[in-house]
Design an enzyme around this catalytic site. Structure first.
Site, PDB file in Angstrom:
ATOM      1  N   ASP A 153      46.797  43.230  32.935  1.00 49.35           N
ATOM      2  CA  ASP A 153      47.746  44.440  33.052  1.00 49.35           C
ATOM      3  C   ASP A 153      49.495  43.690  33.005  1.00 49.35           C
ATOM      4  OD1 ASP A 153      47.545  43.209  35.384  1.00 49.35           O
ATOM      5  OD2 ASP A 153      46.271  45.834  36.108  1.00 49.35           O
ATOM      6  N   ASN A 159      40.454  52.089  45.353  1.00 53.96           N
ATOM      7  CA  ASN A 159      39.941  52.835  45.095  1.00 53.96           C
ATOM      8  C   ASN A 159      38.702  52.345  43.736  1.00 53.96           C
ATOM      9  OD1 ASN A 159      41.743  52.375  42.732  1.00 53.96           O
ATOM     10  ND2 ASN A 159      42.627  54.155  42.962  1.00 53.96           N
ATOM     11  N   HIS A 203      39.005  50.493  41.146  1.00 49.39           N
ATOM     12  CA  HIS A 203      40.109  50.423  39.820  1.00 49.39           C
ATOM     13  C   HIS A 203      39.829  48.283  39.666  1.00 49.39           C
ATOM     14  CE1 HIS A 203      44.332  49.938  41.745  1.00 49.39           C
ATOM     15  NE2 HIS A 203      44.128  48.869  41.212  1.00 49.39           N
ATOM     16  N   GLU A 238      41.825  53.163  36.304  1.00 54.93           N
ATOM     17  CA  GLU A 238      42.026  53.570  37.169  1.00 54.93           C
ATOM     18  C   GLU A 238      40.257  54.956  37.695  1.00 54.93           C
ATOM     19  OE1 GLU A 238      43.913  53.552  39.882  1.00 54.93           O
ATOM     20  OE2 GLU A 238      45.702  53.590  39.761  1.00 54.93           O
TER      21      GLU A 238
HETATM   22  C1  GLP Z   1      46.998  45.962  41.236  1.00 55.39           C
HETATM   23  C2  GLP Z   1      46.353  45.280  39.558  1.00 55.39           C
HETATM   24  C3  GLP Z   1      44.661  44.781  39.827  1.00 55.39           C
HETATM   25  C4  GLP Z   1      44.794  44.504  41.561  1.00 55.39           C
HETATM   26  C5  GLP Z   1      45.158  45.065  42.354  1.00 55.39           C
HETATM   27  C6  GLP Z   1      44.415  44.655  43.897  1.00 55.39           C
HETATM   28  O1  GLP Z   1      46.538  47.178  40.577  1.00 55.39           O
HETATM   29  N1  GLP Z   1      46.558  45.088  38.661  1.00 55.39           N
HETATM   30  O2  GLP Z   1      45.152  43.810  38.622  1.00 55.39           O
HETATM   31  O3  GLP Z   1      43.388  43.692  41.358  1.00 55.39           O
HETATM   32  O4  GLP Z   1      46.334  45.568  42.323  1.00 55.39           O
HETATM   33  O5  GLP Z   1      45.981  44.375  44.205  1.00 55.39           O
HETATM   34  P1  GLP Z   1      45.482  42.280  45.093  1.00 55.39           P
HETATM   35  O6  GLP Z   1      45.234  41.842  45.043  1.00 55.39           O
HETATM   36  O7  GLP Z   1      46.775  43.293  46.078  1.00 55.39           O
HETATM   37  O8  GLP Z   1      44.557  44.006  46.688  1.00 55.39           O
END
Ligand code: GLP
Length: 241
Positions: free
Chosen positions: A67, A136, A138, A143
């Site tokens: 993304d 959440n 995702h 989402e």
């Molecule tokens: C973002 C990314 C996800 C990732 C998530 C969790 O939203 N788009 O791909 O898994 O953050 O991030 P973290 O590893 O910082 O908790």
């Protein structure tokens, strides 16, 4: 689905990096799917270290990322392109022309999303997709929703994601409200999936992802249907399992 619990973040990162290294050694011209967020940073550190020591070679590897935020340039330190360059690509012997992320500044987002799907297809699909999970549930930026979004698309981020990701920005207002993300079908088409999860804050959602009915309101729950998923959780994230 295999679930591996490790004693801490470092061990989780090392196991994840070993898994990715094994993929590259088995297929030197493989396509790796990468993720951003704080969770994979340790994994990328190990890969960079081992590449420096000549243990793993990325010269023929191609990568696609899950993304990208909309509306910020690749030079912006908050962009996922910048994150990947600094945390991994500029530290390993990969050809940067073989590293792909959706273009969050594209004028026509639909066209860009279609082109991204075509790029993944023309590379022959993803051999191993690395994933983290949002608070959440995702994956990528898919989402919670009424239905599973299929292909790469533009998405409005939920308040909870904006709130969670604002820790990496100076002000919450700076967090982009939209992103381009691979869809759930795009992710599920990867031949193998490696999900890494760290910290107490993810313990409840991880339990839900692994044990609830498959439900688009918990997007990562669809991973239960994938034939080749490995989950590596550190002790804190795995404490409810
Ligand atoms: C973002 C990314 C996800 C990732 C998530 C969790 O939203 N788009 O791909 O898994 O953050 O991030 P973290 O590893 O910082 O908790």
């Amino acid at each position: 689905m295999r679930v591996i619990k490790t004693k801490n973040y470092e061990q989780m990162s090392k196991k994840a990096a070993s898994f990715i290294m094994a993929q590259v050694i088995s297929k030197p011209d493989c396509v790796l799917g990468f993720a951003t967020g704080t969770t994979p940073i340790g994994t990328y550190d190990f890969l960079a270290e081992w590449n420096g020591e000549g243990i793993v070679d990325f010269s023929r590897v191609k990568t696609v990322n899950l993304d990208e935020y909309c509306g910020i340039s690749s030079e912006n330190p908050h962009s996922y392109r910048y994150f990947m360059d600094k945390n991994l690509f500029e530290r390993i012997n990969i050809d940067k022309r073989n590293t792909y992320l959706p273009d969050g500044q594209a004028k026509d987002c639909n066209e860009e999303c279609d082109a991204y799907e075509k790029t993944i297809g023309s590379l022959g699909g993803v051999d191993l997709q690395l994933l983290g999970i949002g608070n959440n549930g995702h994956i990528g930026f898919n989402e919670p929703a009424e239905v599973f979004p299929k292909k790469t698309h533009r998405i409005k981020l939920t308040e909870s994601t904006i709130e969670a990701n604002s820790r990496l920005f100076e002000k919450k207002e700076e967090v982009p409200r939209y992103a381009l993300t691979m869809g759930i079908q795009t992710i599920m088409k990867a031949k193998k999936i490696l999900l890494i999860v760290s910290g107490k804050g993810k313990a409840k959602i991880l339990k839900k992802v692994l044990e609830c009915d498959v439900d688009p309101k918990v997007p990562a729950s669809i991973l239960q249907l994938h034939p080749d998923v490995t989950v590596i959780a550190d002790a804190a994230a795995g404490e409810e399992l």
